[in-house]
Design a protein around this motif. Structure first.
Motif, PDB file in Angstrom:
ATOM      1  N   GLU A 231       0.638  -1.100   0.076  1.00  0.00           N
ATOM      2  CA  GLU A 231       0.110   0.002  -0.055  1.00  0.00           C
ATOM      3  C   GLU A 231       0.759   1.258  -0.053  1.00  0.00           C
ATOM      4  N   PHE A 232       0.149   2.467  -0.209  1.00  0.00           N
ATOM      5  CA  PHE A 232       0.936   3.677  -0.114  1.00  0.00           C
ATOM      6  C   PHE A 232       1.165   4.020   1.280  1.00  0.00           C
ATOM      7  N   HIS A 233       2.413   4.419   1.586  1.00  0.00           N
ATOM      8  CA  HIS A 233       2.941   4.435   2.873  1.00  0.00           C
ATOM      9  C   HIS A 233       2.321   5.891   3.462  1.00  0.00           C
ATOM     10  N   SER A 234       1.470   6.065   4.279  1.00  0.00           N
ATOM     11  CA  SER A 234       1.176   7.359   4.906  1.00  0.00           C
ATOM     12  C   SER A 234       2.071   7.718   6.063  1.00  0.00           C
ATOM     13  N   MET A 235       2.404   8.929   6.195  1.00  0.00           N
ATOM     14  CA  MET A 235       2.946   9.497   7.376  1.00  0.00           C
ATOM     15  C   MET A 235       2.169   9.931   8.422  1.00  0.00           C
ATOM     16  N   ILE A 236       0.980   9.946   8.419  1.00  0.00           N
ATOM     17  CA  ILE A 236       0.067  10.540   9.254  1.00  0.00           C
ATOM     18  C   ILE A 236       0.385   9.926  10.810  1.00  0.00           C
ATOM     19  N   ALA A 237       0.254   8.863  10.743  1.00  0.00           N
ATOM     20  CA  ALA A 237       0.432   8.262  12.144  1.00  0.00           C
ATOM     21  C   ALA A 237       2.001   8.466  12.843  1.00  0.00           C
ATOM     22  N   PRO A 238       3.100   8.151  11.878  1.00  0.00           N
ATOM     23  CA  PRO A 238       4.156   8.705  12.724  1.00  0.00           C
ATOM     24  C   PRO A 238       4.175  10.008  13.029  1.00  0.00           C
ATOM     25  N   THR A 239       3.724  11.044  12.210  1.00  0.00           N
ATOM     26  CA  THR A 239       3.671  12.557  12.454  1.00  0.00           C
ATOM     27  C   THR A 239       2.845  12.605  14.163  1.00  0.00           C
ATOM     28  N   PHE A 240       1.982  12.138  13.796  1.00  0.00           N
ATOM     29  CA  PHE A 240       1.029  12.100  15.167  1.00  0.00           C
ATOM     30  C   PHE A 240       1.737  11.634  16.345  1.00  0.00           C
ATOM     31  N   LEU A 241       2.562  10.626  16.334  1.00  0.00           N
ATOM     32  CA  LEU A 241       3.179  10.133  17.312  1.00  0.00           C
ATOM     33  C   LEU A 241       4.368  10.880  17.664  1.00  0.00           C
ATOM     34  N   ILE A 242       5.076  11.516  16.667  1.00  0.00           N
ATOM     35  CA  ILE A 242       6.129  12.323  16.881  1.00  0.00           C
ATOM     36  C   ILE A 242       5.841  13.553  17.589  1.00  0.00           C
ATOM     37  N   GLU A 243       4.693  14.268  17.222  1.00  0.00           N
ATOM     38  CA  GLU A 243       4.295  15.391  17.893  1.00  0.00           C
ATOM     39  C   GLU A 243       4.002  15.266  19.267  1.00  0.00           C
ATOM     40  N   ASN A 244       3.249  14.002  19.664  1.00  0.00           N
ATOM     41  CA  ASN A 244       2.868  13.616  21.037  1.00  0.00           C
ATOM     42  C   ASN A 244       4.239  13.405  21.795  1.00  0.00           C
ATOM     43  N   LEU A 245       5.216  12.844  21.132  1.00  0.00           N
ATOM     44  CA  LEU A 245       6.580  12.823  21.883  1.00  0.00           C
ATOM     45  C   LEU A 245       7.067  14.314  22.204  1.00  0.00           C
ATOM     46  N   ILE A 246       6.998  15.086  21.117  1.00  0.00           N
ATOM     47  CA  ILE A 246       7.549  16.476  21.456  1.00  0.00           C
ATOM     48  C   ILE A 246       6.899  16.826  22.484  1.00  0.00           C
ATOM     49  N   ILE A 247       5.386  16.935  22.759  1.00  0.00           N
ATOM     50  CA  ILE A 247       4.707  17.499  23.774  1.00  0.00           C
ATOM     51  C   ILE A 247       5.064  16.911  25.100  1.00  0.00           C
ATOM     52  N   GLY A 248       5.063  15.562  24.935  1.00  0.00           N
ATOM     53  CA  GLY A 248       5.375  14.875  26.474  1.00  0.00           C
ATOM     54  C   GLY A 248       6.805  15.176  26.899  1.00  0.00           C
ATOM     55  N   VAL A 249       7.808  15.425  26.307  1.00  0.00           N
ATOM     56  CA  VAL A 249       9.002  15.928  26.383  1.00  0.00           C
ATOM     57  C   VAL A 249       8.974  17.252  27.003  1.00  0.00           C
ATOM     58  N   GLY A 250       8.276  18.367  26.424  1.00  0.00           N
ATOM     59  CA  GLY A 250       8.182  19.532  26.735  1.00  0.00           C
ATOM     60  C   GLY A 250       7.478  19.519  28.165  1.00  0.00           C
ATOM     61  N   LYS A 251       6.428  18.695  28.424  1.00  0.00           N
ATOM     62  CA  LYS A 251       5.826  18.678  29.791  1.00  0.00           C
ATOM     63  C   LYS A 251       6.798  18.285  30.771  1.00  0.00           C
ATOM     64  N   GLU A 252       7.736  17.291  30.568  1.00  0.00           N
ATOM     65  CA  GLU A 252       8.649  16.743  31.456  1.00  0.00           C
ATOM     66  C   GLU A 252       9.781  17.786  31.754  1.00  0.00           C
ATOM     67  N   LEU A 253      10.028  18.581  30.835  1.00  0.00           N
ATOM     68  CA  LEU A 253      10.960  19.688  31.067  1.00  0.00           C
ATOM     69  C   LEU A 253      10.356  20.907  31.691  1.00  0.00           C
ATOM     70  N   LYS A 254       9.158  20.973  31.449  1.00  0.00           N
ATOM     71  CA  LYS A 254       8.224  21.964  32.314  1.00  0.00           C
ATOM     72  C   LYS A 254       8.919  23.552  31.920  1.00  0.00           C
ATOM     73  N   GLY A 255       9.583  24.010  33.106  1.00  0.00           N
ATOM     74  CA  GLY A 255      10.039  25.353  33.161  1.00  0.00           C
ATOM     75  C   GLY A 255      11.301  25.550  32.301  1.00  0.00           C
ATOM     76  N   ASN A 256      12.051  24.725  32.126  1.00  0.00           N
ATOM     77  CA  ASN A 256      13.067  24.728  31.129  1.00  0.00           C
ATOM     78  C   ASN A 256      12.614  24.937  29.778  1.00  0.00           C
ATOM     79  N   SER A 257      11.487  24.184  29.216  1.00  0.00           N
ATOM     80  CA  SER A 257      11.227  24.318  27.913  1.00  0.00           C
ATOM     81  C   SER A 257      10.425  25.625  27.721  1.00  0.00           C
ATOM     82  N   ILE A 258       9.784  26.099  28.663  1.00  0.00           N
ATOM     83  CA  ILE A 258       8.940  27.414  28.538  1.00  0.00           C
ATOM     84  C   ILE A 258      10.281  28.456  28.573  1.00  0.00           C
TER      85      ILE A 258
END
Length: 277
Positions: A231-258
């Motif tokens: 099938e045609f390989h979509s990057m929708i789900a990988p992008t979704f997961l990457i964006e969740n990782l980014i937000i998750g890391v930002g939440k863990e870093l809290k004050g430092n990321s802000i």
């Protein structure tokens, strides 16, 4: 999620492809024949027929009977089945349905434990090495750009050849390697994973395979659906997961990321006349 205990060490490459297909299609496999499975994967009927004994069953019927006792009917299963029956000439509608399917399948096989382990590893690392060859290059660039904003040290690895060694020579047990390993384990990926294990660096692999050599070579596996091999390989789900990782890391870093983002905004304001956006 229905997870079969696959004897990976006993499976041939073709059998791993077959196991991966079955793991992804636990519900619809109940209504399939061996010939249909063989045709879908471009394998011989004999390969499919011999497979069941390799994984501990008398035949396909025996496997189906066991599966019926443990199958989990979920909204994602139902969506997958109905989508196989839907045809439309509207490209956008069809692609939206496929994208939704990939997101549903990704969440169906989502591991909260592995996801949190990945976030913890990224946050605690001294340096993050990113290996994203081929069509995954955009994913690597995305997480590189976003995590660098949080003040994390990122190293983007060459795609292939001896230049990879120039990166690996600096890898330590305080680092993390984030690998995009879709479809199969490439020689370069094998080298990176092998050396990471040797020096004690954590390895995170995002893959579209539920059953593959990554299961025994990587520390953390993150599954994202992109469609089957044909099938045609979509990057929708990988992008979704990457964006969740980014937000998750930002939440863990809290004050430092802000703080880093506020510093970025100050720099833009200070030099806006010289470098306008």
């Amino acid at each position: 999620m229905n997870t079969h205990n696959w004897p990976l060490e006993n499976l041939t490459p073709n059998q791993k492809i077959l196991a991966d297909y079955i793991q992804k299609n636990m519900t619809s496999i109940l209504y399939s024949t061996e010939t249909e499975i063989a045709d879908q994967l471009n394998l011989s009927n004999a390969t499919v027929s011999r497979f069941w004994k390799t994984i501990g069953y008398r035949n396909f019927k025996d496997f189906k009977n066991n599966l019926k006792e443990h199958i989990e009917i979920s909204p994602a299963n139902k969506l997958e089945n109905i989508m196989q029956q839907v045809e439309t000439s509207d490209l956008q509608t069809q692609m939206l349905k496929l994208s939704t399917h990939h997101l549903e399948e990704t969440l169906l096989h989502f591991s909260s434990e592995n996801f949190q382990k990945a976030i913890d590893a990224l946050v605690m690392s001294k340096k993050i090495y990113i290996y994203s060859p081929g069509p995954s290059e955009g994913l690597g660039k995305l997480i590189d750009f976003r995590l660098s904003r949080f003040g994390l040290s990122i190293h983007y690895m060459p795609k292939s050849g001896h230049e990879i060694f120039e990166s690996l020579v600096h890898l330590t047990d305080q680092d993390v390697v984030l690998i995009f390993g879709f479809v199969k384990l490439h020689p370069e990926t094998k080298v990176i994973l092998d050396y990471s294990k040797e020096v004690g660096a954590k390895s995170i692999v995002m893959t579209d395979c539920l059953i593959s050599d990554f299961n025994t070579t990587a520390d953390i596996i993150l599954f994202s659906s992109r469609g089957e091999l044909w099938e045609f390989h979509s990057m929708i789900a990988p992008t979704f997961l990457i964006e969740n990782l980014i937000i998750g890391v930002g939440k863990e870093l809290k004050g430092n990321s802000i703080s880093k983002l506020e510093e970025l905004n100050s720099l833009r304001s200070k030099y806006k006349d010289l470098l306008p956006r």
